[in-house]
Design a protein around this motif. Structure first.
Motif, PDB file in Angstrom:
ATOM      1  N   TRP A   1       0.659  -1.072  -0.037  1.00 62.78           N
ATOM      2  CA  TRP A   1       0.103   0.075  -0.042  1.00 62.78           C
ATOM      3  C   TRP A   1       0.738   1.188  -0.148  1.00 62.78           C
ATOM      4  O   TRP A   1       2.040   1.434   0.612  1.00 62.78           O
ATOM      5  N   TYR A   2       0.333   2.249  -0.657  1.00 67.21           N
ATOM      6  CA  TYR A   2       1.211   3.416  -0.774  1.00 67.21           C
ATOM      7  C   TYR A   2       0.215   4.701  -0.441  1.00 67.21           C
ATOM      8  O   TYR A   2      -0.792   4.751  -0.601  1.00 67.21           O
TER       9      TYR A   2
ATOM     10  N   PRO B   1      -0.887  13.076   2.289  1.00 65.43           N
ATOM     11  CA  PRO B   1      -0.639  14.528   2.125  1.00 65.43           C
ATOM     12  C   PRO B   1       0.715  15.123   1.564  1.00 65.43           C
ATOM     13  O   PRO B   1       0.724  16.246   1.234  1.00 65.43           O
ATOM     14  N   TYR B   2       1.557  14.105   1.168  1.00 62.74           N
ATOM     15  CA  TYR B   2       3.000  14.706   0.840  1.00 62.74           C
ATOM     16  C   TYR B   2       2.951  14.640  -0.674  1.00 62.74           C
ATOM     17  O   TYR B   2       2.099  14.092  -1.331  1.00 62.74           O
ATOM     18  N   GLN B   3       4.039  15.410  -1.172  1.00 63.20           N
ATOM     19  CA  GLN B   3       4.222  15.867  -2.332  1.00 63.20           C
ATOM     20  C   GLN B   3       4.676  14.252  -3.225  1.00 63.20           C
ATOM     21  O   GLN B   3       4.387  14.134  -4.418  1.00 63.20           O
ATOM     22  N   ASN B   4       5.498  13.524  -2.472  1.00 61.08           N
ATOM     23  CA  ASN B   4       6.155  12.374  -3.163  1.00 61.08           C
ATOM     24  C   ASN B   4       5.170  11.217  -2.523  1.00 61.08           C
ATOM     25  O   ASN B   4       4.394  11.622  -1.601  1.00 61.08           O
ATOM     26  N   VAL B   5       5.171  10.015  -3.187  1.00 62.24           N
ATOM     27  CA  VAL B   5       4.419   8.899  -2.822  1.00 62.24           C
ATOM     28  C   VAL B   5       5.416   8.071  -1.668  1.00 62.24           C
ATOM     29  O   VAL B   5       6.428   7.689  -2.124  1.00 62.24           O
ATOM     30  N   TYR B   6       4.804   7.291  -0.661  1.00 61.27           N
ATOM     31  CA  TYR B   6       5.512   6.733   0.228  1.00 61.27           C
ATOM     32  C   TYR B   6       4.934   5.409   0.658  1.00 61.27           C
ATOM     33  O   TYR B   6       3.597   5.165   0.753  1.00 61.27           O
ATOM     34  N   SER B   7       5.800   4.358   0.862  1.00 62.34           N
ATOM     35  CA  SER B   7       5.144   3.140   1.265  1.00 62.34           C
ATOM     36  C   SER B   7       4.667   3.130   2.530  1.00 62.34           C
ATOM     37  O   SER B   7       5.134   3.843   3.551  1.00 62.34           O
ATOM     38  N   VAL B   8       3.454   2.470   2.989  1.00 67.52           N
ATOM     39  CA  VAL B   8       2.753   2.447   3.899  1.00 67.52           C
ATOM     40  C   VAL B   8       3.388   1.198   4.986  1.00 67.52           C
ATOM     41  O   VAL B   8       3.580   0.157   4.301  1.00 67.52           O
ATOM     42  N   ALA B   9       3.829   1.590   6.344  1.00 65.98           N
ATOM     43  CA  ALA B   9       4.222   0.525   7.124  1.00 65.98           C
ATOM     44  C   ALA B   9       3.233  -0.729   7.203  1.00 65.98           C
ATOM     45  O   ALA B   9       1.937  -0.600   7.140  1.00 65.98           O
ATOM     46  N   PHE B  10       4.054  -2.015   7.135  1.00 63.27           N
ATOM     47  CA  PHE B  10       3.051  -3.306   7.039  1.00 63.27           C
ATOM     48  C   PHE B  10       2.191  -3.265   8.159  1.00 63.27           C
ATOM     49  O   PHE B  10       0.885  -3.550   8.129  1.00 63.27           O
ATOM     50  N   SER B  11       2.753  -2.975   9.583  1.00 61.43           N
ATOM     51  CA  SER B  11       1.848  -3.414  10.845  1.00 61.43           C
ATOM     52  C   SER B  11       0.648  -2.185  10.804  1.00 61.43           C
ATOM     53  O   SER B  11      -0.517  -2.517  11.020  1.00 61.43           O
TER      54      SER B  11
END
Length: 449
Positions: free
Chosen positions: A210-211, A215-225
């Motif tokens: 999941w990503y 609200p950030y300008q770049n896309v980040y991976s969501v922590a698994f837990s």
């Protein structure tokens, strides 16, 4: 003096004998419980057509042609819950024990279940307290006038309220088919999606799949837990009760909502005012029904964006990198990698620097420091015009045999921190401590040597 010593001996003997007697009584009691053979509690369960539970709320079940139904139910029966209860009652066994009813709370039981068949034959059980080990309940079969120890997993399927057997899920979208969420917590809008901006090879290190797109300008991976809690939590969003009555319940001025989507439809859960007993009023946008929902079920969706994401600056598996370049004020170094799939479907990676083969395992240890580098703070300053002091570039051949390039730039914003920019977009979300980056790069150099 002699009499005193004799008296002491007598007292000690009495204490020892009392202790032994206590142990023998308890051993004998445990033996009585352990020696009981397993017996079926409810006989000929397949003939049962009516079940009544007398507890905090009386629950009546009746067997019809279409299956078991809950009398006076406001919702549809949850077939999984119903089947679990019925199977537990049909297969319920216990070990007969000799205990006084009043010593195990069976003189005035709080839960009694009656089973009746078409001929009017009735079997009843009453539930007392747990045993000392906490793994079984004392249960009386009233027709047999016997008390059993019954596994708690069977007893705890007994519905104490009608809603315990009903489909009380608030959403029709399930954990299995959800593909997106949008959380508005009043201070930020968090957009989560299974849509990845990365190639399959780059995504190997992103465990949750999941990503976070906002609200950030770049896309980040969501922590698994964190993501696991949110996805699993969808099927747990079950109402405590439907609220009857008119009122706003805080929905007009709500500052907390969660929208779930599965690619075909969206359902927006609006959270209103707090209710009694650690609950909240909730409503599905566009529908009239108002429900009460336990507060704890909303906890997985109550985190701030920063607390949901993996905080890696840029994490990618060494086994998919074709080229890694690091440019600092002092030097520029480039590593190239060759990958070979082994018979065990594993990838063997060989690392080179200026044509010379390196010790791959040592290099891998050093690379872990760079891959595991995390940022420290959100950046709220102005755009950075200065040239980056450190640049790291990754080249990867993706599944379509095309070259993917990712460039991470670090520009100084203070004596202690760098701003992080990705792919020359000049969009800064986070900063990293200079010492952390320098230390990771030093590990790489040491690993090379």
């Amino acid at each position: 003096m002699k009499k005193t010593r004799t008296l002491i001996y007598v007292i000690i003997s009495i204490i020892v004998l009392s202790a032994l007697l206590f142990i023998l009584v308890n051993v004998n009691q445990n033996k009585k419980e352990a020696d009981g053979t397993s017996e079926q509690i409810i006989e000929s369960f397949e003939q049962v057509t009516d079940i009544q539970v007398f507890a905090s709320e009386n629950v009546t079940l009746t067997k019809k042609k279409q299956g078991w139904q809950v009398v006076d139910a406001e919702n549809e029966v949850d077939t999984d819950k119903m089947e679990s209860f019925l199977l537990a009652m049909e297969e319920m066994t216990g070990e007969a024990v000799e205990v006084d009813k009043k010593n195990v709370n069976l003189d005035f039981p709080k839960v009694t279940v009656s089973f009746a068949d078409t001929e009017g034959n009735t079997q009843k059980i009453s539930v007392g307290q747990m045993n000392g080990q906490g793994d079984r309940y004392y249960v009386e079969q009233l027709e047999k006038e016997k008390i059993y120890l019954v596994d708690r997993s069977s007893i705890e399927t007994i519905p104490l309220k009608r809603t315990a057997l009903l489909d009380t899920k608030i959403l029709t979208i399930s954990a299995e088919d959800v593909t997106g969420m949008e959380i508005d917590n009043g201070t930020e809008v968090i957009q989560l999606s299974k849509e990845s901006p990365y190639s399959e090879k780059e995504s190997l290190a992103h465990l949750s799949g999941w990503y976070m797109h906002e609200p950030y300008q770049n896309v980040y991976s969501v922590a698994f837990s964190k993501m696991q809690e949110m996805v699993v939590g969808i099927d747990k969003l079950e109402q405590v009760e439907t609220v009857n009555g008119e009122g706003d319940y805080g929905f007009t001025d709500s500052d907390f909502s969660i929208e779930f989507s599965n690619g075909q439809k969206q359902e927006k859960l609006i959270v209103g005012d707090p209710a009694a007993n650690n609950q909240y009023y909730v409503q599905i946008d566009g529908k009239q029904e108002v429900y009460k929902l336990p507060t704890k079920l909303l906890d997985p969706y109550s985190h701030q964006a920063y607390d949901m994401i993996d905080r890696f600056v840029h994490i990618v598996s060494l086994n998919v990198i074709d080229e890694l370049s690091i440019k600092t004020p002092e030097d520029k170094v480039t590593y190239t990698m060759e990958h070979e799939e082994t018979n065990a479907e594993e990838v063997k990676t060989t690392v080179f620097h200026e044509g010379e083969e390196l010790n791959t395992e040592s290099f891998r240890d050093g690379y872990k420091q760079l891959a595991g580098l995390t940022f420290d703070e959100a950046y709220n300053g102005e755009a950075v015009e200065e040239e980056p002091e450190v640049t790291i570039t990754y080249l990867i051949t993706d599944e379509n045999n095309e070259i993917t390039k990712n460039t991470i730039e670090f520009s100084s914003i203070s004596d202690t921190h760098y701003a992080i920019m990705k792919n020359n977009n000049n969009q800064i979300d986070f900063t990293v401590q200079k010492d952390k980056l320098h230390q990771a790069l030093e590990w790489m150099i040491q690993a090379e040597s």
